[in-house]
Design a protein around this motif. Structure first.
Motif, mmCIF file in Angstrom:
data_model
loop_
_atom_site.group_PDB
_atom_site.id
_atom_site.type_symbol
_atom_site.label_atom_id
_atom_site.label_comp_id
_atom_site.label_asym_id
_atom_site.label_seq_id
_atom_site.Cartn_x
_atom_site.Cartn_y
_atom_site.Cartn_z
ATOM 1 N N GLN A 240 0.825 -1.207 0.000
ATOM 2 C CA GLN A 240 0.000 0.000 0.000
ATOM 3 C C GLN A 240 0.859 1.257 0.000
ATOM 4 O O GLN A 240 0.614 2.185 -0.769
ATOM 5 C CB GLN A 240 -0.944 -0.004 1.214
ATOM 6 N N GLU A 241 1.884 1.264 0.869
ATOM 7 C CA GLU A 241 2.744 2.449 0.952
ATOM 8 C C GLU A 241 3.445 2.716 -0.374
ATOM 9 O O GLU A 241 3.482 3.844 -0.861
ATOM 10 C CB GLU A 241 3.813 2.250 2.034
ATOM 11 N N ALA A 242 4.004 1.656 -0.950
ATOM 12 C CA ALA A 242 4.766 1.809 -2.186
ATOM 13 C C ALA A 242 3.877 2.391 -3.280
ATOM 14 O O ALA A 242 4.287 3.288 -4.019
ATOM 15 C CB ALA A 242 5.326 0.454 -2.623
ATOM 16 N N ILE A 243 2.635 1.904 -3.382
ATOM 17 C CA ILE A 243 1.718 2.396 -4.409
ATOM 18 C C ILE A 243 1.403 3.867 -4.174
ATOM 19 O O ILE A 243 1.427 4.691 -5.091
ATOM 20 C CB ILE A 243 0.411 1.567 -4.413
ATOM 21 N N GLU A 244 1.124 4.200 -2.912
ATOM 22 C CA GLU A 244 0.762 5.589 -2.635
ATOM 23 C C GLU A 244 1.903 6.549 -2.948
ATOM 24 O O GLU A 244 1.698 7.605 -3.554
ATOM 25 C CB GLU A 244 0.286 5.735 -1.189
ATOM 26 N N HIS A 245 3.127 6.164 -2.551
ATOM 27 C CA HIS A 245 4.265 7.049 -2.823
ATOM 28 C C HIS A 245 4.555 7.139 -4.316
ATOM 29 O O HIS A 245 4.842 8.213 -4.836
ATOM 30 C CB HIS A 245 5.506 6.578 -2.062
ATOM 31 N N GLU A 246 4.454 6.010 -5.009
ATOM 32 C CA GLU A 246 4.754 6.001 -6.434
ATOM 33 C C GLU A 246 3.695 6.792 -7.215
ATOM 34 O O GLU A 246 4.036 7.548 -8.140
ATOM 35 C CB GLU A 246 4.838 4.553 -6.946
#
Lengths: 491, 95
Positions: A240-246
């Motif tokens: 989830q974090e990776a998607i949001e930051h990307e």
């Protein structure tokens, strides 16, 4: 690629210049739960000493030939069937060529043009109980690489090939997810299916299940944007974090008038950002070609049928059945099916009695205690038959729901079955109206003020109920208490 | 299909074969010769014939899922230019 999902504005990300839609597709690598590797007889496992689980095939010694593990093929077929996917009776292994120290062969044996499993679909449940579909593009078998250790020397990397050659199923979805929550929900569902099937243990911590996430953004209604691939994300939170930051990174570039470069990126959970893996870029020319060491893989229809017949009930079928046969809510059914053992436990207790009540006990009281004690359902000190007995006691009017919690507490602490606890501790509900009437008479006689008040304000009867319960140690049947109180107080 | 110098340079790099600039032109010529030779196969009518990836008309054999190898890191590492504590040791590679 065909876009099958209508845009949902509640999932849009607001940029400085307006809303953006995130488009997500996942490649999940699931390690096959086999004893030996995909093409060699070396053991698969965690925690062995360096290079202890390496055969001469895995080490790519000259002249060594790969021989396909039948069990791994079976697990791929089983998983394909579990994803309601097309099973390709003829598939082929190809070489994916690149150089890296964790890959002694100089190529990974994978399936490129003709995968063993084709298109399928996964029904995913969101937290609110609603479902959406993620289409599966393909599933193929391939080898895992070895492991590099960088912190044993300042100038050198250490190579352990124990993982090299382990069988992986790469499960590729179509770009059907629209938010980080949906992506995480999809991986959770996939994990549940794999665990039901027993084809992968689903252990993210050990890296037995890991995801590459393809992220792109677009203005609602426009065509798909350029995507970036975030490699090897291995927890639900990091996905989830990776998607949001990307997604944020891409939106900022686009809003500044820039362009997204298609590239491979890594998520750094400490810095909370994705960064480019430039070194992988030029290696992207993999020059796939059929592996001359391996012949085409052909599956007998009879074998596929046999595997199909051995499939367990799949999670979404189970969810529908729990809702239909037992009248459970989508939420309760979802909580129960997420853990196969918990679903079995529920069913063992629910047969022939108030299933909703059983579900409540399993998902609330029992689950809370299991979580607090860090226990799995099969380690529960309370067997399913005891939950069944507790619900029977409630149904028979032997105990009230308040007393039931107390009974459960004693049962949890090992005092025996619910019936035994009720007997031993004298917790039987008082339905003897004579005894209840006696208690009520005493309370009315002792509290003339309250009696006058309740005539003005009938809601105040609650106070009397409380007093009766106190006087009877909580064992009075609440329905009987209410009835008798109302007639005696004339309200 | 004609192979030019750039293709030779790229393929040599991907295969990690050190190739001096002076060798690229002659290699391109040699490879083109090989390709022309292979292209003679185009004269055969293969319409409706399924492509073969091996010359044996049989399918791949399979083995049972049993552990039959491993447990000999010494042998696995015996040809390694450098090793330590049962690991292969290579120049540092970091992403």
């Amino acid at each position: 690629m065909l876009d099958t999902r209508p845009a949902d504005p509640s999932k849009f990300i607001q940029g400085r210049t307006g809303p953006w839609e995130v488009i997500l597709g996942l490649e999940v690598h699931a390690q096959v739960a086999s004893k030996s590797k995909l093409f060699s007889g070396a053991a698969v496992g965690f925690g062995a000493g360096p290079n202890e689980q390496v055969s001469l095939v895995d080490a790519a010694m000259p002249g060594m030939l790969p021989v396909l593990n039948r069990y791994c093929v079976e697990q791929a077929v089983k998983t394909g069937l579990g994803l309601r996917a097309q099973i390709n009776r003829r598939s082929r292994f190809d070489r994916k060529n690149y150089f890296y120290p964790d890959l002694p062969q100089g190529y990974q044996i994978s399936q490129f043009e003709f995968p063993i499993v084709g298109e399928g679909v996964v029904e995913v449940e969101r937290d609110d109980g609603a479902t959406f579909e993620v289409r599966i593009e393909r599933l193929h078998l391939e080898q895992d690489a070895g492991k590099l250790i960088h912190d044993l020397s300042p100038s050198e990397s250490y190579v352990d090939l124990n993982r090299a050659g382990t069988a992986l199923m790469e499960i590729v979805s179509k770009p059907d997810m629209r938010s980080s929550e949906e992506a995480a929900a999809y991986v959770k569902m996939l994990r549940t299916i794999l665990i039901y099937l027993g084809t992968c243990d689903g252990d993210l911590e050990k890296g037995n299940l890991r995801a590459d996430v393809n992220v792109s953004v677009r203005r609602p209604g426009e065509g798909l944007g350029t995507r970036c691939e975030i490699k090897n994300v291995n927890s639900f939170r990091f996905i989830q974090e990776a998607i949001e930051h990307e997604a944020r990174r891409q939106i900022e570039i686009l809003e500044d008038g820039g362009r997204i470069l298609q590239e491979t990126r890594l998520y750094d959970p400490n810095k909370r950002e994705t960064r480019s893996m430039r070194s992988k870029e030029e290696a992207h020319d993999y020059r796939y070609f059929p592996d001359p060491d391996l012949l085409p893989l052909e599956l007998e229809q009879a074998w596929i049928d046999e595997i199909k017949a051995s499939l367990p009930e799949l999670p979404d079928d189970k969810r529908r059945r729990f809702m239909g046969d037992y009248g459970l809510s989508a939420y309760d059914a979802g909580v129960l099916i997420a853990d196969q053992a918990k679903a079995d436990y529920f069913e063992a207790a629910a047969k022939g009695r108030d299933a909703k009540l059983v579900a409540n006990w399993v998902t609330n009281e029992l689950s809370a205690r299991l979580t607090a004690g860090d226990l799995e359902i099969n380690e529960s000190p309370v067997p399913a038959t005891y939950v069944a007995e507790l619900v029977d006691l409630l149904g028979e009017g032997v105990i009230s729901s308040k007393i039931a919690k107390e009974v459960f507490e004693h049962v949890w602490n090992g005092e025996g079955s619910p019936r035994a606890v009720v007997e031993k501790r004298g917790l039987k509900q008082v339905t003897d109206t004579g005894a209840i009437e006696k208690a009520i008479d005493e309370i009315i006689a002792a509290n003339p003020g309250q009696v006058a008040a309740v005539k003005e304000k009938p809601q105040a009867v609650g106070w009397f109920v409380g007093q009766v319960m106190k006087a009877t140690g909580g064992k009075a049947n609440p329905a009987a208490v209410n009835e008798i109180l109302k007639s005696k107080l004339g309200i | 299909m004609a192979i030019d110098v750039d293709t030779v340079r790229r393929v040599a790099h991907l295969a990690r074969i050190a190739t001096p600039e002076a060798r690229l032109e002659p290699l391109a010529a040699e490879l083109n010769g090989i390709m022309q030779w292979i292209e003679q196969l185009g004269e055969v009518d293969t319409d409706g014939v399924e492509p073969m990836t091996s010359c044996v008309a049989t399918t791949t054999p399979m083995r049972d899922d049993v552990v039959t190898a491993g447990g000999e890191p010494g042998r696995v590492l015996s040809n390694a230019p450098k090793s330590a504590d049962n690991f292969f040791v290579v120049p540092k590679v970091v992403e």
